[in-house]
Design a protein around this motif. Structure first.
Motif, mmCIF file in Angstrom:
data_model
loop_
_atom_site.group_PDB
_atom_site.id
_atom_site.type_symbol
_atom_site.label_atom_id
_atom_site.label_comp_id
_atom_site.label_asym_id
_atom_site.label_seq_id
_atom_site.Cartn_x
_atom_site.Cartn_y
_atom_site.Cartn_z
ATOM 1 N N ASP A 111 2.603 43.521 -15.654
ATOM 2 C CA ASP A 111 2.445 42.141 -15.187
ATOM 3 C C ASP A 111 3.644 41.662 -14.379
ATOM 4 O O ASP A 111 3.518 40.751 -13.561
ATOM 5 C CB ASP A 111 2.235 41.199 -16.386
ATOM 6 N N ASP A 112 4.812 42.268 -14.628
ATOM 7 C CA ASP A 112 6.046 41.866 -13.959
ATOM 8 C C ASP A 112 6.716 43.109 -13.382
ATOM 9 O O ASP A 112 7.168 43.979 -14.131
ATOM 10 C CB ASP A 112 6.966 41.167 -14.966
ATOM 11 N N ALA A 113 6.771 43.197 -12.064
ATOM 12 C CA ALA A 113 7.343 44.380 -11.423
ATOM 13 C C ALA A 113 8.792 44.603 -11.818
ATOM 14 O O ALA A 113 9.281 45.744 -11.788
ATOM 15 C CB ALA A 113 7.225 44.262 -9.905
ATOM 16 N N THR A 156 -1.797 51.157 -13.678
ATOM 17 C CA THR A 156 -3.164 50.731 -13.408
ATOM 18 C C THR A 156 -3.197 49.592 -12.396
ATOM 19 O O THR A 156 -2.334 48.720 -12.390
ATOM 20 C CB THR A 156 -3.876 50.275 -14.687
ATOM 21 N N MET A 157 -4.222 49.614 -11.582
ATOM 22 C CA MET A 157 -4.398 48.574 -10.559
ATOM 23 C C MET A 157 -5.131 47.365 -11.138
ATOM 24 O O MET A 157 -6.107 46.870 -10.588
ATOM 25 C CB MET A 157 -5.178 49.158 -9.381
ATOM 26 N N ARG A 158 -4.642 46.889 -12.263
ATOM 27 C CA ARG A 158 -5.289 45.763 -12.943
ATOM 28 C C ARG A 158 -4.547 44.453 -12.753
ATOM 29 O O ARG A 158 -5.031 43.411 -13.191
ATOM 30 C CB ARG A 158 -5.407 46.046 -14.443
ATOM 31 N N THR A 159 -3.365 44.513 -12.154
ATOM 32 C CA THR A 159 -2.563 43.297 -12.004
ATOM 33 C C THR A 159 -2.028 43.193 -10.577
ATOM 34 O O THR A 159 -1.895 44.203 -9.875
ATOM 35 C CB THR A 159 -1.360 43.298 -12.965
ATOM 36 N N PRO A 160 -1.676 41.976 -10.142
ATOM 37 C CA PRO A 160 -1.090 41.800 -8.813
ATOM 38 C C PRO A 160 0.249 42.513 -8.642
ATOM 39 O O PRO A 160 0.673 42.773 -7.517
ATOM 40 C CB PRO A 160 -0.929 40.280 -8.709
ATOM 41 N N ALA A 208 5.132 47.637 -8.792
ATOM 42 C CA ALA A 208 5.548 48.434 -9.943
ATOM 43 C C ALA A 208 5.606 49.916 -9.579
ATOM 44 O O ALA A 208 6.526 50.636 -9.986
ATOM 45 C CB ALA A 208 4.596 48.217 -11.115
ATOM 46 N N ILE A 209 4.631 50.381 -8.815
ATOM 47 C CA ILE A 209 4.650 51.781 -8.365
ATOM 48 C C ILE A 209 5.902 52.044 -7.539
ATOM 49 O O ILE A 209 6.598 53.045 -7.735
ATOM 50 C CB ILE A 209 3.382 52.099 -7.545
#
Length: 201
Positions: free
Chosen positions: A20-22, A43-47, A52-53
Motif C-alpha cells: 500500500d505504501d511504496a 501484486t498489482m492490487r494497489t496504486p 514498489a516494484i
C-alpha cells in the motif's frame, strides 16, 4: 533472463506482496532477501504496486516480479517498471500471447484440466495452482497433475506456514506462494523468511 522453472526453484516460498505504501517496499524486500527469499511477487492490487516494484529492484539479490497481472495494459506497465517475471491469476490467450512473445518468464494461474491444456497449447509447462485451498487443496492438485506429467506448479491461495511443507512434499510442486512472511517489523519479516526458506530442507 531466467526461465520460470529456474525462478520457481530459487526459493521454497514466493512472498505474495500487497504493497500500500511504496516507501515500505525496499525495507521489506531487504528483510525477505536477508532471510533467504529472493523471489518477490508484487501484486498489482494497489496504486503503489509499480513504484514498489521499482523500489524492490534496487535491493541486491532480489528477483522482482509482478503478480495479479490481468490485462495487456498492466503487462506493459510492469515491464516498464522492471518486472523480471509475470504472474497472473488465470490464463487467457489474449494476455498470454504478448507475454510469451516477449520472452519474460510467465506463471499463469490454472485450476482445471482445461486451463492446463490451454497452457500446453501455448507451450507452457509451469503454472500457478490458484486458488489452491478452495480449489480442492493438495488432493485436488495431485489428481489434476497426474495426466500432465510434464507440468510443475506453484500453489498459491490459502497456503500457510503450517500447510506449506505438505505442498512442498509433492514432487510436482517447485515452490508455494504465501503472504504470511510479509507481516511485521523488518526483523520479524526476516525471521519468517528464514523459516520459510528452510521449509524445503
Amino acid at each position: 533472463m531466467s526461465e520460470i522453472g529456474t525462478i520457481m526453484r530459487t526459493s521454497a516460498v514466493i512472498p505474495v506482496l500487497v504493497i500500500d505504501d511504496a516507501a515500505a517496499a525496499r525495507p521489506m524486500a531487504e528483510a525477505l532477501v536477508a532471510g533467504g527469499l529472493k523471489v518477490l511477487e508484487v501484486t498489482m492490487r494497489t496504486p503503489a504496486a509499480l513504484d514498489a516494484i521499482r523500489e524492490m529492484k534496487q535491493v541486491p539479490g532480489a528477483i522482482v516480479g509482478a503478480g495479479t497481472v490481468v490485462t495487456n495494459e498492466q503487462f506493459v506497465q510492469v515491464m516498464d517498471a522492471g518486472a523480471e517475471f509475470i504472474v497472473s491469476p488465470g490464463l487467457t490467450e489474449r494476455l498470454a500471447d504478448p507475454i510469451i512473445a516477449s520472452g519474460v518468464p510467465f506463471l499463469p494461474g490454472v485450476a482445471t484440466a482445461g486451463d492446463i491444456m490451454r497452457g500446453l497449447d501455448l507451450g507452457l509447462t509451469h503454472f500457478k495452482f490458484f486458488p489452491a485451498e478452495t480449489s480442492g487443496g493438495l488432493k485436488a492438485l495431485k489428481a489434476l497433475a497426474a495426466p500432465f506429467y510434464q507440468c510443475h506448479f506453484c500453489p498459491t491461495g490459502g497456503i500457510t506456514e503450517e500447510s506449506a511443507p505438505a505442498w512442498l512434499g509433492f514432487d510436482r510442486v517447485l515452490c508455494v506462494g504465501g503472504s504470511w512472511v510479509a507481516s511485521g517489523t523488518p526483523a520479524e519479516i526476516e525471521a519468517k523468511a528464514r523459516a520459510a526458506a528452510a521449509l524445503r530442507g
